[in-house]
Design an enzyme around this catalytic site. Sequence first.
Site, PDB file in Angstrom:
ATOM      1  N   ASN A 101      -0.509   7.983  -7.088  1.00  0.00           N
ATOM      2  CA  ASN A 101      -0.784   9.419  -7.070  1.00  0.00           C
ATOM      3  C   ASN A 101       0.102  10.180  -8.037  1.00  0.00           C
ATOM      4  OD1 ASN A 101      -2.738  10.689  -5.001  1.00  0.00           O
ATOM      5  ND2 ASN A 101      -1.920   8.880  -3.978  1.00  0.00           N
TER       6      ASN A 101
ATOM      7  N   SER B 141       0.836  -1.211   0.000  1.00  0.00           N
ATOM      8  CA  SER B 141       0.000   0.000   0.000  1.00  0.00           C
ATOM      9  C   SER B 141       0.865   1.253   0.000  1.00  0.00           C
ATOM     10  CB  SER B 141      -0.944  -0.006   1.202  1.00  0.00           C
ATOM     11  OG  SER B 141      -0.204   0.098   2.388  1.00  0.00           O
TER      12      SER B 141
ATOM     13  N   ARG C 235       0.442   3.542  -3.239  1.00  0.00           N
ATOM     14  CA  ARG C 235      -0.230   4.820  -3.015  1.00  0.00           C
ATOM     15  C   ARG C 235       0.594   5.965  -3.600  1.00  0.00           C
ATOM     16  NH1 ARG C 235      -0.188   4.745   1.930  1.00  0.00           N
ATOM     17  NH2 ARG C 235      -2.209   3.809   2.309  1.00  0.00           N
TER      18      ARG C 235
END
Lengths: 156, 257
Positions: free
Chosen positions: B201, B193, B197
């Site tokens: 992004n 994660s 992440r």
Amino acid sequence: MGVNATLLGQMITFILFVLFTMKFVWPPLTAAMAERAERIADGLAAAEKGQQAGEEAKVQVEAALNEARTEAAALIAQAQKRHNDVVDEAKGVAAEEGSRILEAARAQIEQETTLARETLRKQVAVLAVAGAEKILVREIDAAGHEQMLNELAGQL
Amino acid sequence: MIIAASSTAEYVNHHLTFLTSGEGVNALNLDTLFFSTLLGLLFIGVFGLAARRATSGVPGPLQNFVEVIVEFVDTSVKEGFQGPREFVAPLALTIFVWTFLWNLMDLVPVDLLPLAGQQMGLPYLRVVPSADMSATFALSISVFILILIYSVKGKGWGGFAKEMLYHPFGSFPLLIPANLLLNFVELLAKPLSLALRLFGNLYAGELIFILIALLPWWAQWVPGLGWAIYHILVITLQAFIFMTLTVVYLSLAYEKH
């Protein structure tokens, strides 16, 4: 896309950067910051202390000032009293001196009056004798009547 | 769309291709390595200089700037991590600043550095290291290894093993496989994660910038400005999230239950 050997290179770089930061960046910076925080705290405490000392000094000054004021008032009162005393004393002395001078003057006047009276008496006697001589120039024997004339002069 | 390309697809593809050396799994993304190392050197250069000149007296502008960041990171770590911070705090600082600088590259006009690279004979150039999964996974796998180290350090081998086997359902023998499975998933989810992440992004951000660059020149500035301003928030936030989650994960690993 996807993961390749770059990952290993990146991991090595990352570890090196972390170790560098841990050794050369973090400790000096945090130490300086902690020291500054301490110095600021010390400074604030000192300022507080100084302020307190100032307050105390103010109270002391006020007390000293009050004492001085009281003392000055006492001194002034004392001076006033002394002044009054001196004036009174001078007045006394002056009055005494005045009366003494007056007395002396009176005595002198008395003396001079007496002297003048004496002189006058003597001159009256002489005048009387002279007058009598002129009137009685023949009959009267100067020597024979001198005693009577002297008695007369003594009665004047 | 300054760089010559015959079609939109080719333009986008060109912008999403790394400058590599080697083939397949052994390939090295030279652009990612170069820019991330350069940014890292910038970080330790500036911070190292500030640290070398650090004074407890009146700080200069550089020290002030650096101290604001250090203080910010230190506060975050203090709140999140109860154990000794000699390593964790510098780690968090490195992650925060380095990731932030990676992300910051996203605000450089998308064509600028690739075009300059082309002039120097580099066919491809991707300048945002955090839009490279190899870079984000390098960070998160390092963090994952640290999670394992801190688990053993904080709980001991026995404590760590016990937690893996008995937590969260209990120590009944039949439940051990379920515990183990759940714990493995939980453990592996952390680096996954973290890396995805950040990558997601920044990759998305980069892609949007590339798409904006495809608009006619007179129409670029409205979406470009809007997206760039929004991105200032995103790049800071993503760097902060990566740092905070690292600290939280290490704290969970280190804590005894």
